[in-house]
Design a protein around this motif. Structure first.
Motif, PDB file in Angstrom:
ATOM      1  N   THR A 100     -89.365  57.377  -2.373  1.00  0.00           N
ATOM      2  CA  THR A 100     -89.755  57.852  -3.780  1.00  0.00           C
ATOM      3  C   THR A 100     -88.479  57.405  -4.515  1.00  0.00           C
ATOM      4  OG1 THR A 100     -89.129  59.899  -3.613  1.00  0.00           O
ATOM      5  CG2 THR A 100     -91.565  59.355  -3.124  1.00  0.00           C
TER       6      THR A 100
ATOM      7  N   THR B  65     -80.141  52.059 -18.697  1.00  0.00           N
ATOM      8  CA  THR B  65     -80.677  52.625 -19.905  1.00  0.00           C
ATOM      9  C   THR B  65     -79.591  52.182 -21.173  1.00  0.00           C
ATOM     10  OG1 THR B  65     -81.654  54.775 -18.914  1.00  0.00           O
ATOM     11  CG2 THR B  65     -81.535  54.599 -21.369  1.00  0.00           C
TER      12      THR B  65
ATOM     13  N   GLY C 145     -87.214  54.122 -17.884  1.00  0.00           N
ATOM     14  CA  GLY C 145     -88.198  53.902 -18.798  1.00  0.00           C
ATOM     15  C   GLY C 145     -88.450  55.123 -19.799  1.00  0.00           C
ATOM     16  N   HIS C 146     -88.397  56.296 -19.488  1.00  0.00           N
ATOM     17  CA  HIS C 146     -88.796  57.359 -20.278  1.00  0.00           C
ATOM     18  C   HIS C 146     -87.583  57.245 -21.227  1.00  0.00           C
ATOM     19  CE1 HIS C 146     -90.572  61.468 -21.387  1.00  0.00           C
ATOM     20  NE2 HIS C 146     -89.100  61.685 -21.857  1.00  0.00           N
ATOM     21  N   CYS C 147     -86.302  57.330 -20.828  1.00  0.00           N
ATOM     22  CA  CYS C 147     -85.288  57.523 -21.687  1.00  0.00           C
ATOM     23  C   CYS C 147     -85.116  56.378 -22.570  1.00  0.00           C
ATOM     24  CB  CYS C 147     -83.799  57.772 -20.659  1.00  0.00           C
ATOM     25  SG  CYS C 147     -83.959  59.089 -19.818  1.00  0.00           S
TER      26      CYS C 147
ATOM     27  N   TYR D 289     -85.195  64.909 -20.492  1.00  0.00           N
ATOM     28  CA  TYR D 289     -85.941  64.477 -19.163  1.00  0.00           C
ATOM     29  C   TYR D 289     -85.419  65.190 -18.026  1.00  0.00           C
ATOM     30  CZ  TYR D 289     -88.209  61.411 -16.066  1.00  0.00           C
ATOM     31  OH  TYR D 289     -89.085  60.740 -14.951  1.00  0.00           O
TER      32      TYR D 289
ATOM     33  N   ALA E 130     -88.677  54.400  -7.581  1.00  0.00           N
ATOM     34  CA  ALA E 130     -89.944  54.741  -8.491  1.00  0.00           C
ATOM     35  C   ALA E 130     -89.519  55.699  -9.192  1.00  0.00           C
ATOM     36  CB  ALA E 130     -90.986  54.997  -7.848  1.00  0.00           C
ATOM     37  N   ALA E 131     -88.785  56.819  -8.775  1.00  0.00           N
ATOM     38  CA  ALA E 131     -88.437  57.970  -9.696  1.00  0.00           C
ATOM     39  C   ALA E 131     -87.144  57.435 -10.671  1.00  0.00           C
ATOM     40  CB  ALA E 131     -87.835  59.042  -8.662  1.00  0.00           C
TER      41      ALA E 131
ATOM     42  N   GLU F 193     -86.837  54.386 -11.770  1.00  0.00           N
ATOM     43  CA  GLU F 193     -87.456  53.649 -12.991  1.00  0.00           C
ATOM     44  C   GLU F 193     -88.119  54.414 -13.766  1.00  0.00           C
ATOM     45  OE1 GLU F 193     -88.053  50.571 -15.199  1.00  0.00           O
ATOM     46  OE2 GLU F 193     -86.808  50.451 -13.345  1.00  0.00           O
ATOM     47  N   ARG F 194     -88.901  55.331 -13.326  1.00  0.00           N
ATOM     48  CA  ARG F 194     -89.286  56.286 -14.712  1.00  0.00           C
ATOM     49  C   ARG F 194     -88.582  56.970 -15.214  1.00  0.00           C
ATOM     50  NH1 ARG F 194     -92.681  57.840  -9.898  1.00  0.00           N
ATOM     51  NH2 ARG F 194     -91.301  59.782  -9.644  1.00  0.00           N
ATOM     52  N   ALA F 195     -87.473  57.401 -14.670  1.00  0.00           N
ATOM     53  CA  ALA F 195     -86.736  57.959 -15.746  1.00  0.00           C
ATOM     54  C   ALA F 195     -85.843  57.125 -16.700  1.00  0.00           C
ATOM     55  CB  ALA F 195     -85.438  58.707 -14.976  1.00  0.00           C
TER      56      ALA F 195
END
Length: 449
Positions: A311, A372, A321-323, A299, A314-315, A317-319
């Motif tokens: 931003t 995470t 969520g992806h991890c 990632y 939000a950035a 939280e995306r990280a």
């Protein structure tokens, strides 16, 4: 602790601090590394400790920051009663008058500890760092470079090493005269007398060449003799070469009883590992590429998006969520903000506010790691990069680390001690940019190299 430690130290970054802890622990000197100045109650939780460290961030700080913070830190270490207080620096000696000044740390430590002449030991053959005739060398792969010609350190983005002679390099950071106990003096039969002549001279700093087993052991002998001849704490500066020199002397002389062989330990394999990297080193870049080619989920973190107020959340939280999703699917993950040298946009952000950029990005990466791990229950992690490690561990809120098992020289797998039960007992490796082979992250997952 039940008695005064043999040694107390402050590391100028977190990865270097675990390097010292590993050197001592695996050689039979139980060591605890605190991530902040410890309370009496926290010290009491480690009665077996014979060495105590505090992990710091001064490598990335200004002389003004050092003037404000280091006197209290050094006084606190002295109060532990150790005969030797060590200011631990990187084995590549990268520093500058305006940031991470080793000379300023020497000036402060000598004043607080009352040391007329400060010993400096940088060479550490086990780390493939060598000093000869005052010049520092480091090995990369099969080639050894003088440090001002090193492919990474000569062009370090913050503290490039443009001088290989450490006497000349230090002269830019302190007014103290610098002397040298060179390799020929250490190899000679009359090395104690030649050392005594230097001690009786007017130099405020004394560098020691460490090139091989003989120079390492004799340097440790001379350091310890000077310590035990004095009535008060002695201050020294250097890489973990200080500890490796002392251990070589203690083992050869019996001055400090140690196990006959380095203490063996092992960690069981983990099915997954979470890696967060802020390192710009080509060594770390190679390790990330190896991981991506061998089943790790990657990632890419966007520093600009993470740090922009509109931003950032939000950035992040995306990280997270992806991890988290990849880990829950059984994959190991490496999240990285750079793959080698940073791009022009990131470099511009750094240049606008170097200290603020590193602090805010490190905090974001620490939040990524901590959240995470909480969401997924994963219990093994890696943080790559000295500055990133400091900020990430501060964000995690742990108070101490102890060595679990070696992985690569200088970057062991550690056990986290925290009041938070979700984090207490977590296993983590703090990896310096220049440390480890290509499969390092897989080695951490396996629990051994």
């Amino acid at each position: 602790m039940t008695e005064a430690p043999l040694l107390a130290y402050y590391g100028d970054d977190f990865t270097g601090s675990t390097d010292v802890m590993e050197a001592l622990s695996v050689n039979g000197v139980p060591t605890v590394l605190f991530l902040r100045r410890p309370t009496a109650a926290e010290l009491a939780r480690f009665p077996e400790a014979r060495a105590v460290g505090i992990a710091g961030i001064s490598r990335a700080k200004s002389p003004a920051w050092m003037d404000e913070h280091l006197p209290g830190i050094f006084a606190g270490l002295r109060a532990l009663g150790a005969p030797l207080v060590h200011y631990k620096i990187c084995s590549t000696f990268d520093s500058a008058p305006e940031i991470g000044s080793i000379g300023r740390a020497i000036d402060i430590g000598a004043r607080v500890l009352g040391t007329r002449q400060t010993p400096v030991v940088v060479g550490a053959p086990v780390l493939r760092r060598y000093q000869a005739f005052g010049n520092l060398f480091a090995t990369v792969g099969d080639e050894t470079y003088r440090i001002d010609r090193h492919p990474t350190m000569s062009c370090h983005p913050v503290t490039p090493m443009t001088e290989g002679d450490l006497r000349r390099h230090l002269a830019r950071q302190t007014d103290k005269p610098v002397a040298l106990m060179d390799v020929l003096a250490l190899w000679s039969e009359d090395y104690p007398a030649r050392h005594r002549a230097l001690l009786d001279g007017d130099a405020g700093v004394l560098l020691y060449d460490v090139l091989d087993d003989v120079t390492q052991r004799r340097t440790g002998e001379l350091l310890w003799r000077d310590v035990t001849d004095g009535a008060d704490s002695r201050f020294c500066v250097g890489s973990s070469g200080v500890e490796y020199a002392l251990i070589a002397h203690w083992r050869a002389s019996g001055a400090v009883p140690l196990p006959a062989a380095p203490r063996a330990s092992a960690a069981t394999a983990s099915d997954r590992v979470m890696v967060v990297s802020g390192s710009c080193s080509p060594v770390t870049a190679g390790q990330i590429r190896w991981a991506l080619e061998n089943g790790f989920e990657g990632y890419t973190l966007d520093p600009a998006a993470l740090l922009a107020p509109q931003t950032g959340e939000a950035a992040l939280e995306r990280a997270i969520g992806h991890c988290s999703a990849a880990l829950e699917q059984g994959r190991s993950v490496v999240a990285f903000s750079s793959l080698g040298a940073p791009d022009k946009r990131t470099r511009a952000l750094f240049n606008d506010d170097p200290e603020g950029f590193s602090h805010r990005l490190g905090r974001a990466q620490g939040r990524l790691l901590t959240e995470t791990l909480r969401r997924t229950g994963v219990r093994r992690a890696v943080v790559a990069g000295g500055d990133t490690s400091g900020h990430a561990m501060n964000e995690m809120g742990a108070y101490a680390l102890t060595t679990l098992t070696p992985i690569a020289p200088g970057s062991p797998l550690c056990t986290v001690h925290a009041d938070d039960p979700d984090l207490d007992g977590l296993q983590i490796a703090l990896k310096g940019g220049q440390v480890g082979q290509a499969p390092y992250f897989a080695h951490v997952r396996a629990g051994h190299a």
